[in-house]
Enzyme design. Structure first.
Site, PDB file in Angstrom:
ATOM      1  N   LYS A   1      96.110  16.485 -46.605  1.00 30.23           N
ATOM      2  CA  LYS A   1      95.075  15.352 -46.393  1.00 30.23           C
ATOM      3  C   LYS A   1      95.759  14.185 -45.612  1.00 30.23           C
ATOM      4  O   LYS A   1      94.966  13.503 -45.098  1.00 30.23           O
ATOM      5  CB  LYS A   1      94.492  14.918 -47.797  1.00 30.23           C
ATOM      6  CG  LYS A   1      93.610  15.880 -48.584  1.00 30.23           C
ATOM      7  CD  LYS A   1      93.219  15.449 -49.634  1.00 30.23           C
ATOM      8  CE  LYS A   1      92.387  16.652 -50.577  1.00 30.23           C
ATOM      9  NZ  LYS A   1      91.554  16.066 -51.630  1.00 30.23           N
TER      10      LYS A   1
ATOM     11  N   GLY B   1      99.958   8.713 -62.236  1.00 30.28           N
ATOM     12  CA  GLY B   1     100.354   9.166 -61.042  1.00 30.28           C
ATOM     13  C   GLY B   1     100.014   8.163 -59.810  1.00 30.28           C
ATOM     14  O   GLY B   1      99.289   7.325 -59.962  1.00 30.28           O
TER      15      GLY B   1
ATOM     16  N   ASN C   1     103.816   5.954 -63.251  1.00 27.28           N
ATOM     17  CA  ASN C   1     104.112   6.958 -62.554  1.00 27.28           C
ATOM     18  C   ASN C   1     105.547   7.526 -62.941  1.00 27.28           C
ATOM     19  O   ASN C   1     106.286   6.652 -63.236  1.00 27.28           O
ATOM     20  CB  ASN C   1     104.089   6.988 -60.999  1.00 27.28           C
ATOM     21  CG  ASN C   1     104.175   8.201 -60.195  1.00 27.28           C
ATOM     22  OD1 ASN C   1     103.350   8.960 -60.407  1.00 27.28           O
ATOM     23  ND2 ASN C   1     105.173   8.366 -59.385  1.00 27.28           N
TER      24      ASN C   1
ATOM     25  N   TYR D   1      90.473  20.298 -62.523  1.00 29.74           N
ATOM     26  CA  TYR D   1      89.621  21.069 -63.252  1.00 29.74           C
ATOM     27  C   TYR D   1      90.127  22.377 -63.697  1.00 29.74           C
ATOM     28  O   TYR D   1      91.241  22.880 -63.358  1.00 29.74           O
ATOM     29  CB  TYR D   1      88.123  21.222 -62.640  1.00 29.74           C
ATOM     30  CG  TYR D   1      88.389  22.049 -61.232  1.00 29.74           C
ATOM     31  CD1 TYR D   1      88.435  21.421 -60.159  1.00 29.74           C
ATOM     32  CD2 TYR D   1      88.112  23.389 -61.422  1.00 29.74           C
ATOM     33  CE1 TYR D   1      88.824  22.157 -58.950  1.00 29.74           C
ATOM     34  CE2 TYR D   1      88.368  24.149 -59.994  1.00 29.74           C
ATOM     35  CZ  TYR D   1      88.614  23.280 -58.932  1.00 29.74           C
ATOM     36  OH  TYR D   1      88.884  24.036 -57.793  1.00 29.74           O
TER      37      TYR D   1
HETATM   38  P1  ATR Z   1      98.640  15.025 -55.147  1.00 26.88           P
HETATM   39  O1  ATR Z   1      98.379  15.256 -53.751  1.00 26.88           O
HETATM   40  O2  ATR Z   1      97.983  16.153 -56.036  1.00 26.88           O
HETATM   41  O3  ATR Z   1      98.559  13.752 -55.782  1.00 26.88           O
HETATM   42  P2  ATR Z   1     101.341  14.740 -54.917  1.00 26.88           P
HETATM   43  O4  ATR Z   1     101.111  13.620 -53.990  1.00 26.88           O
HETATM   44  O5  ATR Z   1     102.548  15.398 -54.755  1.00 26.88           O
HETATM   45  O6  ATR Z   1     100.195  15.500 -55.208  1.00 26.88           O
HETATM   46  O7  ATR Z   1     101.474  13.699 -56.177  1.00 26.88           O
HETATM   47  C1  ATR Z   1     102.042  14.256 -57.484  1.00 26.88           C
HETATM   48  C2  ATR Z   1     101.826  13.338 -58.424  1.00 26.88           C
HETATM   49  O8  ATR Z   1     101.852  13.845 -59.797  1.00 26.88           O
HETATM   50  C3  ATR Z   1     103.020  12.475 -58.463  1.00 26.88           C
HETATM   51  O9  ATR Z   1     102.418  11.016 -58.802  1.00 26.88           O
HETATM   52  C4  ATR Z   1     103.854  12.808 -59.303  1.00 26.88           C
HETATM   53  O10 ATR Z   1     104.869  11.783 -60.028  1.00 26.88           O
HETATM   54  P3  ATR Z   1     106.365  11.666 -59.061  1.00 26.88           P
HETATM   55  O11 ATR Z   1     105.898  10.714 -57.910  1.00 26.88           O
HETATM   56  O12 ATR Z   1     107.470  11.075 -59.821  1.00 26.88           O
HETATM   57  O13 ATR Z   1     106.721  12.961 -58.308  1.00 26.88           O
HETATM   58  C5  ATR Z   1     103.114  13.151 -60.551  1.00 26.88           C
HETATM   59  N1  ATR Z   1     103.672  14.446 -61.306  1.00 26.88           N
HETATM   60  C6  ATR Z   1     103.940  15.729 -61.015  1.00 26.88           C
HETATM   61  N2  ATR Z   1     104.608  16.336 -62.004  1.00 26.88           N
HETATM   62  C7  ATR Z   1     104.521  15.630 -62.913  1.00 26.88           C
HETATM   63  C8  ATR Z   1     104.877  15.661 -64.471  1.00 26.88           C
HETATM   64  N3  ATR Z   1     105.627  16.938 -64.829  1.00 26.88           N
HETATM   65  N4  ATR Z   1     104.947  14.460 -65.193  1.00 26.88           N
HETATM   66  C9  ATR Z   1     104.410  13.456 -64.543  1.00 26.88           C
HETATM   67  N5  ATR Z   1     104.072  13.386 -63.346  1.00 26.88           N
HETATM   68  C10 ATR Z   1     104.084  14.117 -62.577  1.00 26.88           C
END
Ligand code: ATR
Length: 276
Positions: free
Chosen positions: A63, A124, A148, A215
């Site tokens: 995206k 997030g 986050n 989902y």
């Molecule tokens: P997306 O496009 O799905 O948002 P992304 O841009 O990689 O994917 O973002 C993933 C988000 O999920 C991030 O906010 C990530 O936190 P970090 O910035 O610390 O990486 C969060 N995230 C992923 N795994 C996680 C976990 N186990 N616990 C909490 N937050 C998580």
């Protein structure tokens, strides 16, 4: 000729959703999934345009890449730094982002819940979080708290939004000291890897909505937590998926499809079809 680009994209529900819309409105449609990594995306999209491609959806992880390669871009896509809908205009692509609108339409139109005035916690700060943050603020939530796992990313998103009087960040580990949220949005990708979020039980105000942008199985952990601490509504992102598709369909074809039938069909088809 239309497509959805992503990696992986084989399990995307978008071809099924758009085929249903097209049948409903008697519009002939060729809509296919096209597998492309970030490296392959520019070439795959050029090839698609050469073959007569008129529009495309873009899903993970492309995206932001899509936002970079558009000749023109809508205001909402620019702010979200995310493009999920491409429209061929002349020799180039116009980019739009329908995810935020899809979320708001699902909450207010399908579930008949209001967003306005809600104290909102956004979990997030990645691409999905950014894509919905502006739409939530535009829809009139009272304020937005972003937490986050990596706090710097929450600060970056808050800075990008630029409304310090309405947007705050909190440390994830400190969330136990905060509460009274009327709307909690899970925009992390943790559910996709079955990782627990370890959230405190004190976050919710009475009559709160908890909403997972994912989902199916990816949303189960968060929604189980939400129900266990008494959320009045625990909603997954299936309706958002359908509504963002309807918005894209209208951009391409100038007609808005009805979404209830495909929503019900997918709800029955996917595992864990309970809803409240
Ligand atoms: P997306 O496009 O799905 O948002 P992304 O841009 O990689 O994917 O973002 C993933 C988000 O999920 C991030 O906010 C990530 O936190 P970090 O910035 O610390 O990486 C969060 N995230 C992923 N795994 C996680 C976990 N186990 N616990 C909490 N937050 C998580």
């Amino acid at each position: 000729m239309y497509a959805v680009f992503g990696h992986p994209v084989a399990h995307s529900l978008s071809p099924r959703i758009h085929a249903t819309f097209a049948r409903q409105l008697s519009i002939p449609l060729d809509y296919r999934p096209i597998e492309a990594t970030a490296e392959e995306f520019v070439g795959a999209l050029a090839d698609f345009a050469d073959r007569g491609g008129r529009g495309a959806n873009v899903t993970l992880p492309l995206k932001q890449n899509a936002a970079r390669l558009c000749l023109s871009i809508s205001e909402r896509a620019r702010r979200a730094d995310s493009v999920n809908t491409l429209v061929r205009r002349g020799e180039g692509w116009h980019g739009d982002s329908t995810d935020g609108t899809g979320l708001i339409r699902d909450i207010s139109g399908r579930h008949h819940l209001y967003v306005r005035g809600r104290r909102t916690l956004l979990l997030g700060a990645g691409g999905a979080a950014r894509a919905v943050a502006f739409a939530l603020l535009d829809a009139g939530i009272s304020d937005l708290t972003i937490a986050n796992r990596t706090p710097e990313h929450a600060d970056t998103l808050a800075d990008a939004i630029g409304q310090p009087e309405r947007v705050h960040t909190r440390y994830w580990n400190d969330l136990g000291n905060w509460g009274g949220f009327d709307l909690v949005i899970n925009a992390t990708s943790a559910g996709h890897s079955n990782a627990p979020l370890n959230l405190p039980s004190s976050l919710l105000a009475a009559r709160a909505i908890c909403y997972d942008l994912s989902y199916s199985t990816a949303s189960f952990g968060f929604l189980a937590w939400a129900r266990s601490i008494g959320a009045e509504h625990a909603l997954d992102g299936l309706g958002m998926l359908v509504e963002q598709a309807a918005e894209a369909f209208e951009i391409w074809h100038g007609q808005r499809p009805e979404t209830d039938a495909i929503y019900a069909e997918l709800r029955a088809y996917l595992p864990g079809n309970a809803e409240d």
